[in-house]
Design a protein around this motif. Structure first.
Motif, short mmCIF file in Angstrom:
data_model
loop_
_atom_site.label_atom_id
_atom_site.label_comp_id
_atom_site.label_asym_id
_atom_site.label_seq_id
_atom_site.Cartn_x
_atom_site.Cartn_y
_atom_site.Cartn_z
N CYS A 97 -89.65 -51.31 19.75
CA CYS A 97 -90.58 -51.20 18.82
C CYS A 97 -89.83 -51.88 17.60
O CYS A 97 -90.68 -52.38 16.51
N CYS A 100 -85.59 -49.01 14.69
CA CYS A 100 -84.49 -48.74 14.21
C CYS A 100 -83.41 -50.12 14.06
O CYS A 100 -82.41 -49.90 13.56
N CYS A 132 -81.87 -44.58 18.66
CA CYS A 132 -83.09 -45.39 18.77
C CYS A 132 -83.79 -44.65 19.91
O CYS A 132 -83.43 -44.47 20.84
N CYS A 134 -86.11 -45.96 21.48
CA CYS A 134 -86.56 -46.53 22.53
C CYS A 134 -85.69 -46.58 23.56
O CYS A 134 -85.86 -47.52 24.69
#
Ligand code: FES
Ligand code: FES
Length: 154
Positions: A97, A100, A132, A134
């Motif tokens: 995404c 971060c 993070c 993700c």
């Protein structure tokens, strides 16, 4: 009135001196690359460099950095001329995404400035506190090692 030096440019701001640096960067100076994550000093999304040291800008009153050199992600590289760290993150596809990512890049920059050729273990430890959601950390570590090699350990 406070005078800041951001990405090598002198800037004047009228914000309340207690305003977090992050808000001033984003709202007063339009530097929205630095992200608001937790606002509590816990995630690292808001990491910028102050005189070369990584700081969590969500927790730092702007008055604390008056006259010091603030570097944000915008000061590192551009889409046309990415910093080796940014280029390495792209090459390793280490962004999902991306929320971060600016904080991670600035934290990594501080690490490489201090330790130009870190080991994988050193990097993992140093980047451990930049979160993070993700799950990109393995790729981030590979990217930072790649950048360190590209930069020739300078
Ligand atoms: S937003 Fe600053 S540490 Fe999370
Ligand atoms: S890439 Fe999404 S939070 Fe890190």
């Amino acid at each position: 009135m406070l005078r800041l030096v951001v990405n090598g440019q002198s800037r004047e701001v009228t914000a309340d001196p207690e305003t977090p640096l992050l808000y001033v960067l984003r709202n007063d100076l339009g530097l929205t690359g630095t992200k608001f994550g937790c606002g509590l000093g816990q995630c690292g999304a808001c990491t910028v460099l102050v005189d070369g040291q990584p700081v969590r800008s969500c927790m730092l009153p702007v008055q604390a950095v008056a006259g010091q050199a603030v570097t944000t992600i915008e000061g590192l590289g551009s889409p046309e001329r990415p910093h080796p760290l940014q280029a390495a993150l792209i090459e390793e596809q280490a962004v999902q995404c991306g929320y971060c990512t600016p904080g991670i890049v600035m934290a990594a920059k501080a690490i490489l400035d201090r330790t130009p050729r870190p080991t994988e273990a050193q990097l993992k430890q140093a980047l451990n506190e930049v979160l993070c959601r993700c799950g990109t950390h393995d790729r981030v570590v590979r990217a930072v090692l790649r950048a360190a090699a590209t930069m020739g350990g300078r």
